[in-house]
Design an enzyme around this catalytic site. Structure first.
Site, mmCIF file in Angstrom:
data_model
loop_
_atom_site.group_PDB
_atom_site.id
_atom_site.type_symbol
_atom_site.label_atom_id
_atom_site.label_comp_id
_atom_site.label_asym_id
_atom_site.label_seq_id
_atom_site.Cartn_x
_atom_site.Cartn_y
_atom_site.Cartn_z
ATOM 1 N N ASP A 110 -0.404 -3.520 6.404
ATOM 2 C CA ASP A 110 -1.000 -2.972 7.630
ATOM 3 C C ASP A 110 -2.470 -3.363 7.776
ATOM 4 O O ASP A 110 -3.247 -2.650 8.408
ATOM 5 C CB ASP A 110 -0.895 -1.438 7.643
ATOM 6 C CG ASP A 110 0.522 -0.957 7.887
ATOM 7 O OD1 ASP A 110 1.403 -1.794 8.160
ATOM 8 O OD2 ASP A 110 0.742 0.265 7.802
ATOM 9 N N ASP A 125 5.705 4.926 5.096
ATOM 10 C CA ASP A 125 6.528 3.998 5.885
ATOM 11 C C ASP A 125 6.586 2.604 5.259
ATOM 12 O O ASP A 125 7.188 1.693 5.835
ATOM 13 C CB ASP A 125 6.054 3.940 7.351
ATOM 14 C CG ASP A 125 4.642 3.399 7.497
ATOM 15 O OD1 ASP A 125 3.775 3.751 6.676
ATOM 16 O OD2 ASP A 125 4.409 2.618 8.443
ATOM 17 N N HIS A 126 5.974 2.454 4.077
ATOM 18 C CA HIS A 126 6.073 1.187 3.336
ATOM 19 C C HIS A 126 6.734 1.350 1.969
ATOM 20 O O HIS A 126 7.125 0.358 1.361
ATOM 21 C CB HIS A 126 4.686 0.548 3.164
ATOM 22 C CG HIS A 126 4.116 0.084 4.469
ATOM 23 N ND1 HIS A 126 3.994 -1.231 4.807
ATOM 24 C CD2 HIS A 126 3.689 0.791 5.550
ATOM 25 C CE1 HIS A 126 3.502 -1.334 6.044
ATOM 26 N NE2 HIS A 126 3.304 -0.117 6.502
ATOM 27 N N HIS A 181 4.284 -4.117 10.990
ATOM 28 C CA HIS A 181 4.707 -3.462 12.236
ATOM 29 C C HIS A 181 4.856 -4.459 13.374
ATOM 30 O O HIS A 181 4.163 -5.478 13.423
ATOM 31 C CB HIS A 181 3.684 -2.400 12.674
ATOM 32 C CG HIS A 181 3.632 -1.196 11.780
ATOM 33 N ND1 HIS A 181 4.429 -0.087 11.965
ATOM 34 C CD2 HIS A 181 2.886 -0.946 10.679
ATOM 35 C CE1 HIS A 181 4.162 0.809 11.026
ATOM 36 N NE2 HIS A 181 3.223 0.312 10.224
ATOM 37 N N HIS A 192 0.849 -1.205 0.000
ATOM 38 C CA HIS A 192 0.000 0.000 0.000
ATOM 39 C C HIS A 192 0.873 1.239 0.000
ATOM 40 O O HIS A 192 2.083 1.164 0.156
ATOM 41 C CB HIS A 192 -1.005 -0.016 1.151
ATOM 42 C CG HIS A 192 -0.435 0.103 2.521
ATOM 43 N ND1 HIS A 192 0.379 -0.843 3.090
ATOM 44 C CD2 HIS A 192 -0.567 1.079 3.463
ATOM 45 C CE1 HIS A 192 0.705 -0.472 4.322
ATOM 46 N NE2 HIS A 192 0.159 0.694 4.570
ATOM 47 N N HIS A 219 -7.673 -0.469 5.392
ATOM 48 C CA HIS A 219 -6.614 0.406 5.922
ATOM 49 C C HIS A 219 -6.376 1.529 4.919
ATOM 50 O O HIS A 219 -6.347 2.701 5.275
ATOM 51 C CB HIS A 219 -5.357 -0.422 6.163
ATOM 52 C CG HIS A 219 -4.166 0.363 6.632
ATOM 53 N ND1 HIS A 219 -4.110 0.936 7.880
ATOM 54 C CD2 HIS A 219 -2.997 0.681 6.016
ATOM 55 C CE1 HIS A 219 -2.937 1.572 8.012
ATOM 56 N NE2 HIS A 219 -2.258 1.431 6.894
ATOM 57 N N HIS A 253 1.379 3.971 1.841
ATOM 58 C CA HIS A 253 1.874 4.777 2.965
ATOM 59 C C HIS A 253 3.409 4.901 2.930
ATOM 60 O O HIS A 253 4.109 3.926 2.654
ATOM 61 C CB HIS A 253 1.414 4.177 4.294
ATOM 62 C CG HIS A 253 -0.033 4.459 4.590
ATOM 63 N ND1 HIS A 253 -0.782 3.704 5.458
ATOM 64 C CD2 HIS A 253 -0.856 5.436 4.132
ATOM 65 C CE1 HIS A 253 -2.015 4.197 5.510
ATOM 66 N NE2 HIS A 253 -2.084 5.240 4.711
HETATM 67 ZN ZN ZN Z 1 -0.170 1.848 6.429
#
Ligand code: ZN
Length: 260
Positions: free
Chosen positions: A131, A59-60, A169, A55, A114, A57
């Site tokens: 996530d 942080d990915h 995570h 996805h 998400h 985001h």
């Molecule tokens: Zn995420």
């Protein structure tokens, strides 16, 4: 012959970037930053061929540029979402992703909730779930509603129990604290909580984890379990608690405001 190896690379505050390696080749999943990935590649003498993204985001995906700068020409496989600019191939539900090296064959599963375009990659005995599903928890619904998110979790729950969940995570300890507050009598959950505490005390990851254990411990996969129905009945009343989406929505709301 080598057998495939899963390597969780800790990144940012509590992210895991996953490497799936066979021999000296590997694929990279959800690189939120480049330096720890490049260090792991050097340390393990691995050559990457492919990046999988679940996805959009940051942080990915924010590490993709840095990895491509160091290792040009990698395939970047991502969902249909213009917010992921680095994709070389976009995939949708039911598509197969066949990777020659390391040899692996994945099925793409769309799991919105998400984010609206979130996907999972299922294959090689693992599911990269980003996530959406965490150990003993699930992701927040930034771009989805409870019925959408629950349908996505239901799809992941249908995968074989021995499938190893690789999530984005390290949230397991906090998730166990919440889960125990709504499923206190669950002996498997109590054991998982103790095990997770011991692993974290040694600085080790609590994932990957078999989906079978998630079925026994994860409240968001247990909305139909008598203990969870009981908890929801006390909170919502018997009539409202008959609806599994209402039970899921209540659990997710409670988790949002839960402080251990
Ligand atoms: Zn995420």
């Amino acid at each position: 012959m080598h057998s495939p190896r899963l390597i969780p690379v800790p990144a940012l505050a509590d992210n895991y970037i996953w490497l799936l390696a066979n021999g000296n080749q590997c694929l990279i999943v959800d690189p939120g930053e480049a330096p720890p990935v490049l260090a792991a590649l050097r340390r393990e003498s691995l050559t990457p061929t492919t990046i999988l993204l679940t996805h959009h985001h940051p942080d990915h995906i924010a590490g993709v540029g840095g990895i491509l700068a160091a290792c040009p020409g990698l395939s970047v496989i991502a969902p249909h979402d213009e917010r992921i600019a680095t994709a070389t191939r976009r995939v949708a539900d039911g598509e197969r992703v066949q990777i020659d090296a390391p040899r692996a064959d994945f099925e793409v599963i769309e799991i919105p909730g998400h984010t609206r375009s979130h996907i999972a990659f299922f294959g090689a005995g693992v599911v990269f779930a980003g996530d959406t599903l965490f150990s003993v928890g699930c992701g927040r619904m930034f771009e989805g509603t409870p019925p959408v998110m629950l349908a996505s979790l239901d799809r992941l729950a249908q995968l074989p129990g021995e499938t190893l969940l690789c999530c984005g995570h390290e949230y397991t300890l906090a998730n166990c604290a919440f889960a125990l507050s709504v499923d206190a009598g669950n002996a498997d959950l109590q054991r998982r909580s103790e095990q997770a505490r011991a692993l974290r005390a040694r600085g080790e990851p609590t994932v990957p984890v078999a989906l079978a254990l998630e079925h026994a411990t994860n409240p968001f996969l247990r909305v139909d379990a008598p203990a969870l129905i009981d908890t929801c009945t006390k909170a919502l009343g018997a009539a409202a608690a008959q609806d599994r989406v209402a039970r899921f929505a209540w659990l997710r709301r409670e988790k949002d405001s839960f402080r251990a």
